[in-house]
Motif scaffolding. Structure first.
Motif, PDB file in Angstrom:
ATOM      1  N   LEU A   1       0.829  -1.209   0.000  1.00 46.46           N
ATOM      2  CA  LEU A   1       0.000   0.000   0.000  1.00 46.46           C
ATOM      3  C   LEU A   1       0.861   1.256   0.000  1.00 46.46           C
ATOM      4  O   LEU A   1       0.519   2.260  -0.634  1.00 46.46           O
ATOM      5  CB  LEU A   1      -0.936  -0.008   1.206  1.00 46.46           C
ATOM      6  CG  LEU A   1      -2.058  -1.057   1.178  1.00 46.46           C
ATOM      7  CD1 LEU A   1      -2.791  -1.101   2.508  1.00 46.46           C
ATOM      8  CD2 LEU A   1      -3.031  -0.753   0.051  1.00 46.46           C
ATOM      9  N   TYR A   2       1.973   1.212   0.723  1.00 47.14           N
ATOM     10  CA  TYR A   2       2.901   2.349   0.714  1.00 47.14           C
ATOM     11  C   TYR A   2       3.462   2.562  -0.696  1.00 47.14           C
ATOM     12  O   TYR A   2       3.548   3.697  -1.190  1.00 47.14           O
ATOM     13  CB  TYR A   2       4.043   2.096   1.701  1.00 47.14           C
ATOM     14  CG  TYR A   2       5.124   3.157   1.669  1.00 47.14           C
ATOM     15  CD1 TYR A   2       4.947   4.380   2.308  1.00 47.14           C
ATOM     16  CD2 TYR A   2       6.310   2.935   0.977  1.00 47.14           C
ATOM     17  CE1 TYR A   2       5.933   5.368   2.263  1.00 47.14           C
ATOM     18  CE2 TYR A   2       7.304   3.920   0.918  1.00 47.14           C
ATOM     19  CZ  TYR A   2       7.109   5.124   1.578  1.00 47.14           C
ATOM     20  OH  TYR A   2       8.084   6.086   1.504  1.00 47.14           O
ATOM     21  N   TYR A   3       3.811   1.467  -1.355  1.00 45.03           N
ATOM     22  CA  TYR A   3       4.326   1.524  -2.725  1.00 45.03           C
ATOM     23  C   TYR A   3       3.287   2.132  -3.657  1.00 45.03           C
ATOM     24  O   TYR A   3       3.597   2.971  -4.509  1.00 45.03           O
ATOM     25  CB  TYR A   3       4.704   0.108  -3.170  1.00 45.03           C
ATOM     26  CG  TYR A   3       5.104  -0.023  -4.615  1.00 45.03           C
ATOM     27  CD1 TYR A   3       6.308   0.503  -5.085  1.00 45.03           C
ATOM     28  CD2 TYR A   3       4.286  -0.696  -5.526  1.00 45.03           C
ATOM     29  CE1 TYR A   3       6.684   0.377  -6.419  1.00 45.03           C
ATOM     30  CE2 TYR A   3       4.656  -0.835  -6.861  1.00 45.03           C
ATOM     31  CZ  TYR A   3       5.848  -0.296  -7.295  1.00 45.03           C
ATOM     32  OH  TYR A   3       6.218  -0.428  -8.611  1.00 45.03           O
ATOM     33  N   LEU A   4       2.023   1.727  -3.487  1.00 45.15           N
ATOM     34  CA  LEU A   4       0.942   2.266  -4.305  1.00 45.15           C
ATOM     35  C   LEU A   4       0.713   3.738  -4.001  1.00 45.15           C
ATOM     36  O   LEU A   4       0.538   4.549  -4.909  1.00 45.15           O
ATOM     37  CB  LEU A   4      -0.338   1.477  -4.045  1.00 45.15           C
ATOM     38  CG  LEU A   4      -1.607   1.956  -4.758  1.00 45.15           C
ATOM     39  CD1 LEU A   4      -1.472   1.786  -6.265  1.00 45.15           C
ATOM     40  CD2 LEU A   4      -2.829   1.177  -4.253  1.00 45.15           C
ATOM     41  N   GLY A   5       0.730   4.085  -2.702  1.00 47.62           N
ATOM     42  CA  GLY A   5       0.481   5.471  -2.299  1.00 47.62           C
ATOM     43  C   GLY A   5       1.532   6.444  -2.788  1.00 47.62           C
ATOM     44  O   GLY A   5       1.232   7.615  -3.046  1.00 47.62           O
ATOM     45  N   THR A   6       2.770   5.984  -2.935  1.00 51.95           N
ATOM     46  CA  THR A   6       3.851   6.848  -3.445  1.00 51.95           C
ATOM     47  C   THR A   6       3.964   6.769  -4.966  1.00 51.95           C
ATOM     48  O   THR A   6       4.925   7.274  -5.541  1.00 51.95           O
ATOM     49  CB  THR A   6       5.201   6.445  -2.827  1.00 51.95           C
ATOM     50  OG1 THR A   6       5.497   5.089  -3.176  1.00 51.95           O
ATOM     51  CG2 THR A   6       5.177   6.591  -1.316  1.00 51.95           C
ATOM     52  N   GLN A   7       2.974   6.105  -5.604  1.00 47.74           N
ATOM     53  CA  GLN A   7       2.928   5.956  -7.057  1.00 47.74           C
ATOM     54  C   GLN A   7       4.191   5.268  -7.585  1.00 47.74           C
ATOM     55  O   GLN A   7       4.698   5.607  -8.654  1.00 47.74           O
ATOM     56  CB  GLN A   7       2.727   7.316  -7.725  1.00 47.74           C
ATOM     57  CG  GLN A   7       1.440   7.995  -7.308  1.00 47.74           C
ATOM     58  CD  GLN A   7       1.222   9.334  -7.979  1.00 47.74           C
ATOM     59  OE1 GLN A   7       2.035   9.797  -8.766  1.00 47.74           O
ATOM     60  NE2 GLN A   7       0.103   9.968  -7.655  1.00 47.74           N
ATOM     61  N   GLY A   8       4.664   4.290  -6.818  1.00 48.16           N
ATOM     62  CA  GLY A   8       5.794   3.489  -7.242  1.00 48.16           C
ATOM     63  C   GLY A   8       7.155   4.119  -7.040  1.00 48.16           C
ATOM     64  O   GLY A   8       8.173   3.549  -7.433  1.00 48.16           O
ATOM     65  N   SER A   9       7.213   5.282  -6.375  1.00 49.54           N
ATOM     66  CA  SER A   9       8.481   5.990  -6.205  1.00 49.54           C
ATOM     67  C   SER A   9       9.197   5.619  -4.909  1.00 49.54           C
ATOM     68  O   SER A   9      10.381   5.872  -4.758  1.00 49.54           O
ATOM     69  CB  SER A   9       8.244   7.502  -6.228  1.00 49.54           C
ATOM     70  OG  SER A   9       7.524   7.915  -5.073  1.00 49.54           O
ATOM     71  N   TRP A  10       8.472   5.062  -3.949  1.00 46.77           N
ATOM     72  CA  TRP A  10       8.973   4.727  -2.607  1.00 46.77           C
ATOM     73  C   TRP A  10       9.338   5.964  -1.797  1.00 46.77           C
ATOM     74  O   TRP A  10       9.831   5.868  -0.690  1.00 46.77           O
ATOM     75  CB  TRP A  10      10.191   3.797  -2.657  1.00 46.77           C
ATOM     76  CG  TRP A  10       9.895   2.441  -3.204  1.00 46.77           C
ATOM     77  CD1 TRP A  10      10.237   1.981  -4.446  1.00 46.77           C
ATOM     78  CD2 TRP A  10       9.203   1.362  -2.557  1.00 46.77           C
ATOM     79  NE1 TRP A  10       9.805   0.687  -4.612  1.00 46.77           N
ATOM     80  CE2 TRP A  10       9.178   0.278  -3.469  1.00 46.77           C
ATOM     81  CE3 TRP A  10       8.618   1.199  -1.298  1.00 46.77           C
ATOM     82  CZ2 TRP A  10       8.573  -0.936  -3.155  1.00 46.77           C
ATOM     83  CZ3 TRP A  10       8.027  -0.011  -0.987  1.00 46.77           C
ATOM     84  CH2 TRP A  10       8.004  -1.060  -1.905  1.00 46.77           C
TER      85      TRP A  10
END
Length: 314
Positions: free
Chosen positions: A147-156
């Protein structure tokens, strides 16, 4: 005594799968200048309209009541308070649902809302003191990372985290708290799916109407010829999802029904590309696959744990 038909429950769950997948597309198809709060009220109002006929039919036919006649005043009052509280939660979740779909995008918001098991675990731990196994905790952590990966739009990168993504996450949070409260209060209550749906939508509509009144906005949105078709269709789909889901629960376990409906964001992805012109990003596909795998793993552990409990009782 009600007869359980597993095939019927699975079929109804598949219907829920496609309804859930279509709902974000319907919400985001409305005119771009329409207000999220006003649209949430309008669709809730039409939900109430669609829920009324079946509720009145059951009332006329002498169906079971929300609270049994033998209940004391204290249980009735507690059930009433829980009903009002959870109705407000569902009203907020409807508003945030529309808002997150609009601002975060139908695809990302749909995947975020699939984090329901994460908040269910957290809610059960806080309210019911139900602890999870090491394996369940590990899978939950993987779900959080996805979910964190998705929330940062794949930027981390935390700077890439959108505030609207947190609005999307608030929807399953509200759902999980409300569902735990309802289950604890009403799992032994003589209630029908139509009654649960009607009172849930009634309280939600009243709450959203009060919020709209406090903002000073007009209730003309309910009769706006531009918004009306979208509100009616969304209200009908949302009502059908609720009633079909509750009837599915009469035939199969929640865990099995949840497993069947898990891929619904994939339906949203396809429909969003076709009807909304959204572009599917690679990080959304990766996140969806991980989230779906985690949910299936958690469901499998829950089913296994339930089976072991039954065997130990025997």
């Amino acid at each position: 005594m009600r007869v359980s038909r597993p095939k019927t429950g699975i079929l109804l769950s598949f219907i829920c799968l496609f309804i859930l997948g279509a709902m974000p597309v319907i919400t985001n198809s409305r005119p771009a200048d329409s207000n999220a709060l006003e649209f949430a009220l309008a669709l809730s109002f039409w939900q109430l309209i669609f829920a009324l006929p079946l509720f009145l039919y059951e009332l006329h036919s002498g169906a079971r009541r929300m609270v049994s006649a033998g209940s004391g005043k204290r249980p009735q009052l507690r059930t009433f308070v829980v009903g009002i509280t959870t109705g407000i939660m569902f009203g907020l979740s409807t508003w945030f649902y529309v808002l997150s779909m609009e601002q975060a995008g139908a695809i990302s918001a749909s995947i975020a809302i699939q984090s329901y098991p994460l908040f269910a675990v957290l809610t059960e731990f806080i309210l019911l003191r139900q602890r999870k196994s090491l394996q369940e905790t590990a899978v939950t952590l993987v779900l959080v990372v996805a979910l964190y990966y998705l929330g940062t739009q794949g930027s981390w990168q935390i700077m890439g985290m959108s505030g609207w993504f947190f609005v999307a996450l608030s929807v399953p949070l509200l759902w999980s708290i409300a569902h735990v409260l309802i289950r604890q209060e009403l799992m032994h209550s003589p209630v029908t799916p139509a009654q649960v749906t009607f009172f849930r939508v009634l309280i939600s509509t009243i709450f959203l109407g009060m919020v709209l009144a406090l903002t000073g906005s007009s209730f003309a949105i309910l009769l706006d010829p531009v918004i009306l078709p979208f509100a009616m269709v969304m209200g009908f789909f949302y009502y059908m999802e609720l009633i079909v889901w509750f009837y599915a629960m009469q035939h199969i376990d929640v865990s099995l029904a949840s497993a069947v409906t898990t891929p619904w964001p994939a339906v949203t992805m396809g429909l969003s590309v076709i009807f909304l012109g959204e572009h599917l990003k690679s990080y959304q596909i990766y996140a969806f696959c991980i989230v779906a795998a985690c949910i299936y793993a958690l469901l499998a552990m829950a089913i296994k744990g339930g089976t072991q409990n039954v065997e130990s009782d025997l």
